[in-house]
Design a protein around this motif. Structure first.
Motif, PDB file in Angstrom:
ATOM      1  N   VAL A   3     -13.354  11.157  -3.684  1.00  0.00           N
ATOM      2  CA  VAL A   3     -12.221  10.470  -4.302  1.00  0.00           C
ATOM      3  C   VAL A   3     -11.363   9.988  -3.146  1.00  0.00           C
ATOM      4  N   ILE A   4     -11.137   8.676  -3.093  1.00  0.00           N
ATOM      5  CA  ILE A   4     -10.375   8.108  -1.986  1.00  0.00           C
ATOM      6  C   ILE A   4      -9.117   7.429  -2.506  1.00  0.00           C
ATOM      7  N   MET A   5      -8.159   7.282  -1.612  1.00  0.00           N
ATOM      8  CA  MET A   5      -6.900   6.587  -1.903  1.00  0.00           C
ATOM      9  C   MET A   5      -6.509   5.813  -0.653  1.00  0.00           C
ATOM     10  N   GLY A   6      -5.398   5.093  -0.736  1.00  0.00           N
ATOM     11  CA  GLY A   6      -4.871   4.385   0.426  1.00  0.00           C
ATOM     12  C   GLY A   6      -5.544   3.056   0.698  1.00  0.00           C
ATOM     13  N   VAL A   7      -6.035   2.395  -0.339  1.00  0.00           N
ATOM     14  CA  VAL A   7      -6.683   1.093  -0.181  1.00  0.00           C
ATOM     15  C   VAL A   7      -5.596   0.021  -0.129  1.00  0.00           C
ATOM     16  N   LYS A   8      -5.597  -0.769   0.940  1.00  0.00           N
ATOM     17  CA  LYS A   8      -4.574  -1.805   1.099  1.00  0.00           C
ATOM     18  C   LYS A   8      -4.597  -2.776  -0.074  1.00  0.00           C
ATOM     19  N   GLY A   9      -3.394  -3.178  -0.482  1.00  0.00           N
ATOM     20  CA  GLY A   9      -3.269  -4.095  -1.603  1.00  0.00           C
ATOM     21  C   GLY A   9      -3.159  -3.400  -2.941  1.00  0.00           C
ATOM     22  N   ASN A  10      -3.262  -2.088  -2.935  1.00  0.00           N
ATOM     23  CA  ASN A  10      -3.119  -1.291  -4.151  1.00  0.00           C
ATOM     24  C   ASN A  10      -2.092  -0.199  -3.901  1.00  0.00           C
ATOM     25  N   VAL A  11      -1.605   0.382  -4.983  1.00  0.00           N
ATOM     26  CA  VAL A  11      -0.680   1.506  -4.853  1.00  0.00           C
ATOM     27  C   VAL A  11      -1.391   2.611  -4.071  1.00  0.00           C
ATOM     28  N   ASN A  12      -0.679   3.226  -3.126  1.00  0.00           N
ATOM     29  CA  ASN A  12      -1.290   4.229  -2.247  1.00  0.00           C
ATOM     30  C   ASN A  12      -1.952   5.385  -2.988  1.00  0.00           C
ATOM     31  N   THR A  13      -1.471   5.672  -4.208  1.00  0.00           N
ATOM     32  CA  THR A  13      -2.014   6.815  -4.934  1.00  0.00           C
ATOM     33  C   THR A  13      -3.099   6.429  -5.939  1.00  0.00           C
ATOM     34  N   THR A  14      -3.544   5.174  -5.921  1.00  0.00           N
ATOM     35  CA  THR A  14      -4.637   4.766  -6.798  1.00  0.00           C
ATOM     36  C   THR A  14      -5.908   5.475  -6.362  1.00  0.00           C
ATOM     37  N   SER A  21     -16.031   3.868  -9.135  1.00  0.00           N
ATOM     38  CA  SER A  21     -15.253   3.780 -10.371  1.00  0.00           C
ATOM     39  C   SER A  21     -13.776   4.004 -10.077  1.00  0.00           C
ATOM     40  N   SER A  22     -12.949   3.376 -10.903  1.00  0.00           N
ATOM     41  CA  SER A  22     -11.507   3.537 -10.798  1.00  0.00           C
ATOM     42  C   SER A  22     -10.880   2.993 -12.074  1.00  0.00           C
ATOM     43  N   LEU A  23      -9.686   3.454 -12.372  1.00  0.00           N
ATOM     44  CA  LEU A  23      -8.947   2.881 -13.489  1.00  0.00           C
ATOM     45  C   LEU A  23      -8.356   1.535 -13.096  1.00  0.00           C
ATOM     46  N   SER A  24      -8.290   1.259 -11.790  1.00  0.00           N
ATOM     47  CA  SER A  24      -7.817  -0.020 -11.274  1.00  0.00           C
ATOM     48  C   SER A  24      -9.014  -0.903 -10.940  1.00  0.00           C
ATOM     49  N   THR A  25      -9.148  -2.003 -11.657  1.00  0.00           N
ATOM     50  CA  THR A  25     -10.269  -2.920 -11.425  1.00  0.00           C
ATOM     51  C   THR A  25     -10.211  -3.528 -10.031  1.00  0.00           C
TER      52      THR A  25
END
Length: 159
Positions: free
Chosen positions: A82-93, A112-116
Motif C-alpha cells: 500500500v503506497i501513498m505520496g503520489v504527486k498530483g494527489n492528496v498525500n494520504t491517498t 487498485s485505489s479509490l482514486s482513479t
C-alpha cells in the motif's frame, strides 16, 4: 469434566472469530485496513509478467522507492503493498499494489485505489518501470536538464 473442555474449546474458537473482526475494525479506525483496496480490485489496472513472484515484488519495491512514493504498508507473503505520496494527489491517498502468482514463472500485478487518477498514475509509472527493469523496453533517455542545449558548448573543468 468433558463438558467443561468442550465449552472451553467452543469459547476459544468463537473468541478467535470475534477477535479477528475486532482487529479489522481496529485497523479501519487506525487507517491501516486494506479492505477498501481489496474491494476495488475488480476495477484494478492489471498487467501480467513472465517473471517469478519474488522478482516482481522486489522490482516493484525498487520502482516505488525510485519514484519516492511512501510504502505505507507491506506484506510480501500475502502479496501486497500500500503506497501513498503520489504527486498530483492528496498525500494520504492509498494505492494498492497486489501480486498474484499465476505459476512459478508468471505473476499478475494489480493496481487498485479509490482514486482513479492515482491508480492511473501509479499503474503507468510502475508498469513502465517494471518493463525497463525486466528488459522489455530500453531505459528512458536522461532528462532534458541533464543534457546540454543544442549549440551550447560544453566545457570540462580544469583541475
Amino acid at each position: 469434566m468433558r463438558f467443561i473442555l468442550i465449552i472451553t474449546i467452543i469459547f476459544l474458537c468463537s473468541s478467535c472469530v470475534v477477535w479477528d473482526n475486532t482487529l479489522e475494525v481496529g485497523k479501519t479506525i487506525w487507517g491501516s485496513s486494506t479492505r477498501a483496496l481489496e474491494k476495488a480490485r475488480d476495477k484494478a489496472m492489471t498487467k501480467t509478467y513472465d517473471k517469478s513472484y519474488w522478482d516482481c515484488v522486489r522490482s516493484a519495491i525498487t520502482v516505488v522507492n525510485n519514484k519516492h512514493w511512501v510504502i505505507f504498508k507491506k506484506d510480501e507473503i500475502k502479496g501486497y503493498l500500500v503506497i501513498m505520496g503520489v504527486k498530483g494527489n492528496v498525500n494520504t491517498t492509498e494505492i494498492g499494489i497486489f501480486f498474484d502468482e499465476l505459476s512459478d514463472a508468471q505473476t499478475r500485478i494489480e493496481i487498485s485505489s479509490l482514486s482513479t487518477s492515482a491508480k492511473r498514475k501509479v499503474a503507468k509509472a510502475l508498469f513502465h518501470g517494471l518493463d525497463i527493469a525486466f528488459g522489455y523496453i530500453p531505459p528512458d533517455p536522461p532528462e532534458a536538464a541533464e543534457l546540454p542545449k543544442t549549440g551550447q558548448k560544453t566545457t570540462t573543468p580544469v583541475l
